[in-house]
Design a protein around this motif. Sequence first.
Motif, PDB file in Angstrom:
ATOM      1  N   ASP A 179       1.111  -1.283   0.355  1.00  0.00           N
ATOM      2  CA  ASP A 179      -0.101  -0.117  -0.095  1.00  0.00           C
ATOM      3  C   ASP A 179       0.948   1.678  -0.071  1.00  0.00           C
ATOM      4  O   ASP A 179       1.943   1.078   0.666  1.00  0.00           O
ATOM      5  CB  ASP A 179      -1.022   0.395   1.233  1.00  0.00           C
ATOM      6  N   ILE A 180       0.320   2.007  -0.663  1.00  0.00           N
ATOM      7  CA  ILE A 180       1.373   3.296  -0.857  1.00  0.00           C
ATOM      8  C   ILE A 180       0.793   4.635  -1.522  1.00  0.00           C
ATOM      9  O   ILE A 180      -0.421   4.638  -2.768  1.00  0.00           O
ATOM     10  CB  ILE A 180       2.442   2.659  -1.881  1.00  0.00           C
ATOM     11  N   THR A 181       0.921   5.538  -1.091  1.00  0.00           N
ATOM     12  CA  THR A 181       0.221   7.172  -1.761  1.00  0.00           C
ATOM     13  C   THR A 181       0.771   7.602  -2.826  1.00  0.00           C
ATOM     14  O   THR A 181       1.647   6.597  -3.765  1.00  0.00           O
ATOM     15  CB  THR A 181       0.102   7.873  -0.109  1.00  0.00           C
ATOM     16  N   VAL A 182       0.157   8.296  -3.958  1.00  0.00           N
ATOM     17  CA  VAL A 182       0.493   8.884  -4.819  1.00  0.00           C
ATOM     18  C   VAL A 182       1.146   9.161  -5.319  1.00  0.00           C
ATOM     19  O   VAL A 182       2.574   9.513  -5.691  1.00  0.00           O
ATOM     20  CB  VAL A 182      -1.183   9.495  -5.362  1.00  0.00           C
ATOM     21  N   ARG A 183       1.503  10.026  -3.792  1.00  0.00           N
ATOM     22  CA  ARG A 183       2.599  10.876  -4.309  1.00  0.00           C
ATOM     23  C   ARG A 183       3.876  10.425  -3.813  1.00  0.00           C
ATOM     24  O   ARG A 183       4.624  10.460  -4.326  1.00  0.00           O
ATOM     25  CB  ARG A 183       2.528  11.694  -2.852  1.00  0.00           C
ATOM     26  N   THR A 184       3.743   9.201  -2.735  1.00  0.00           N
ATOM     27  CA  THR A 184       5.403   8.350  -2.649  1.00  0.00           C
ATOM     28  C   THR A 184       5.449   7.396  -3.696  1.00  0.00           C
ATOM     29  O   THR A 184       6.254   7.019  -4.728  1.00  0.00           O
ATOM     30  CB  THR A 184       4.546   7.666  -0.972  1.00  0.00           C
ATOM     31  N   ALA A 185       4.259   7.254  -4.499  1.00  0.00           N
ATOM     32  CA  ALA A 185       4.513   6.303  -5.387  1.00  0.00           C
ATOM     33  C   ALA A 185       5.344   7.375  -6.805  1.00  0.00           C
ATOM     34  O   ALA A 185       6.013   6.636  -7.389  1.00  0.00           O
ATOM     35  CB  ALA A 185       3.270   5.856  -6.499  1.00  0.00           C
ATOM     36  N   THR A 186       4.669   8.607  -6.714  1.00  0.00           N
ATOM     37  CA  THR A 186       5.538  10.052  -7.891  1.00  0.00           C
ATOM     38  C   THR A 186       6.725   9.565  -7.167  1.00  0.00           C
ATOM     39  O   THR A 186       7.929   9.611  -8.659  1.00  0.00           O
ATOM     40  CB  THR A 186       4.649  10.616  -7.751  1.00  0.00           C
TER      41      THR A 186
END
Length: 780
Positions: free
Chosen positions: A468-475
């Motif tokens: 599980d990972i946020t869009v911000r961290t995925a960016t």
Amino acid sequence: MSDESQHWAPRDPSGAAAAPGSHQEEPPGKSGKGRKNGRKRRTGWRRVIPTWRMTLGTVLGLALLLGAGIFAAYRLVDIPAANAAATAQSNVYLYRDGSVIARDGDVNREKVRLSQVPPTVRQAVLAAEDRDFYSDDRAVDMKAMVRAGWNTVTGKGKQGGSTITQQYVKNYYLGQERTVLRKAKEAIIAVKLNREETKDQIFEGYLNTSYFGRNAYGIQAAAQAYYSKNVEDLTTAEGAYLASLLNAPSAYDVVAHPDNKPAAQNRWNYVLDGMVKEDWLDAAERATTEFPTPGETKPSTGLSGQRGYVVQAVEDYLNRRGILDEKTLATGGYRITTTLDKTKQDALVKAVDTNVMSRTSAERKADRNVRVGGASIVPATGEVVALYGGIDYTKQYVSNATRRDYQVGSIFKPFVLTSAVVNGSTTQDGERITPNTVYDGANKRMVVGPQGPTDYAPANEDDVDHGDITVRTATDESVNAVYAQMAQDVGPGKVRDTAVALGIPTDTPDLTASPSIALGTANASVLDMTEAYATLADHGRHGRHVLVEKVTKDGAEIELPERTTDQAVSREAADTTTAVLRSVVEGGTGTAALAVGRPAVGKTGTAEEDRAAWFAGYTPDLATVVAVMGQNPDTGAQTPLYGALGLPRVNGGGAPAETWAAYTEAALRSSPAQEFDLETAPGSDEEDEPPVDEDPDGSTDPSSSSEPTTGPSGTTPSSPAGDSTDTGGTNGTAGATGGSGETGSTGGTGGDGDSGGDGKGAGGSVQGVRGPGFPGDRPA
């Protein structure tokens, strides 16, 4: 017979005879006197219709006038001396401060006798331009000329309609403008010339004055420019290709415009088929003839360094924008002031030399494949202030700044987030997508569509499961699984529309509306991507880039199209994307850009099989993209960058980001630093980011749901101080790969293709050392 007056009356229409001795009175004014043969006068609407006598008289009168006019014109119009186009001048290209970039236009022309041109080459030109030239004694094709003139006058487009004689008159005596007056003069001079010179003389003159592209005037210059041989040595196939160029010199140059090769081949086939039809070429020989791909151009040393790339870009700009076409520009005499800033141009060249080219070695085979492209635009005005096309135009002809044949990789991902905010998109669970939305970042996670799982399951960099990972961290970490799913949630078609709105051309190769669009499979140019990032920097306002500021000839200024802008995407969407890209530079894969020493945002990217590495970034006042590409200098094939610059892999967070930072720092050194003024979407702030479940070792739980979710709460335990030697780090993963956030320890040594790991955590961050990586790893 009675002596009484004899009266004649017309027969009674009813058929009854008049009574004997009766006398019919004629109405007043209807006496038959003065009417020849007793014809009735025309009445009513018939009076407005001319009789055949009137029509004939009018036609004869007009014909007489036309004939008199043609006779007078023929007597008055003489064959003039050769015009200036026959001895073209140089064009001068200037920086915006007036200093000279280059001079181009020393006419490349070498006249030859018709007897030097092989018969099949002559016949190829005839098959392409005027198959009846020798058999038809007419100098003018009136039918074609009238059709072309009518279409020009009625606004159906400017069209040709000329024989070889007319084209020679246009090339040598008149000009390239397409007007009715010029066509009339052309026709008269052609008729006179046809009586004064032989067909061979006219054809020889035509072959020596025609323009073939590559600044080659005449068949001999063209033979050298395209095949490095004299005209006497041209083959039938090569002659047919040169004949094809007469129709569209720029478009059919398959080296400068490889995407136009199918059209060029179609024209080449048309020429050869025409030769067969005219019995100039045997059908069996035609069947075995192969397309003769020309060699690369050999520009003059006056276009060495960046000068040639600039001239090439300016010429393409003027042509595409409808300002000056290639043939008109080739006549010379133009003074072109560009938007390029000499200080910034020099700074970009120096940054590339320092951070890329100086690291190459003649002893490393991989370094032979290194190519670099760069472009820089002022967001508020769209002005291109710097352009880097390659190491030297005389050594590498194709500009790496404008070519459209390399994947852009992960620098395309921000457009997906922008599109999500623009369209108010939601996840499969119906949650509105924001930078803080949590997705499953598992490696090779199947993309889920409205109808269930799809067949697309992209791998993450180094096959890492991010859980599980946020869009911000995925960016920040360039996680493919998250962005592929997000593109599906937004709608690939909508993502494509957003990219086009930002400035990516609609005809960009492989700009396909599928979930893979998020990973940067499109082949946009460096300049295209710079324009799109400039739109984000300007809060979503888009206008086409500007490369030319002023054009004059003989002191007269040529009108340029005015730049217009529109709100391509909402400010909220653009600013939200900017806010997320800021964290990429501050603690993600683009930390090398921090060397700029002022507020900046950006994104790293790597093409498939590491064939190109990108960094795209901007400050509030300057947007720049830098790409390092791999291309075999012998075959022209794209090659991976493994081992180049002495590194196992070249990634976007390395040389491209370092070059970007060095250039931007120098370009803005005399300007005060500006802060970003952002208006982000609700729920986009970092403090709103939800925690996610993690395993006891600090890594995210890989067993989480395959569906996107807003995620349960959880905390990230710290690793012991000094636990920073793990060599399996990827993309700067926090915790296990980066060491303790509380102590701010150095990240792991197993960095990904975009950058080394970073020790991001609550206590601060220190960028990790870039790991070794291996050729088999998949790029982000």
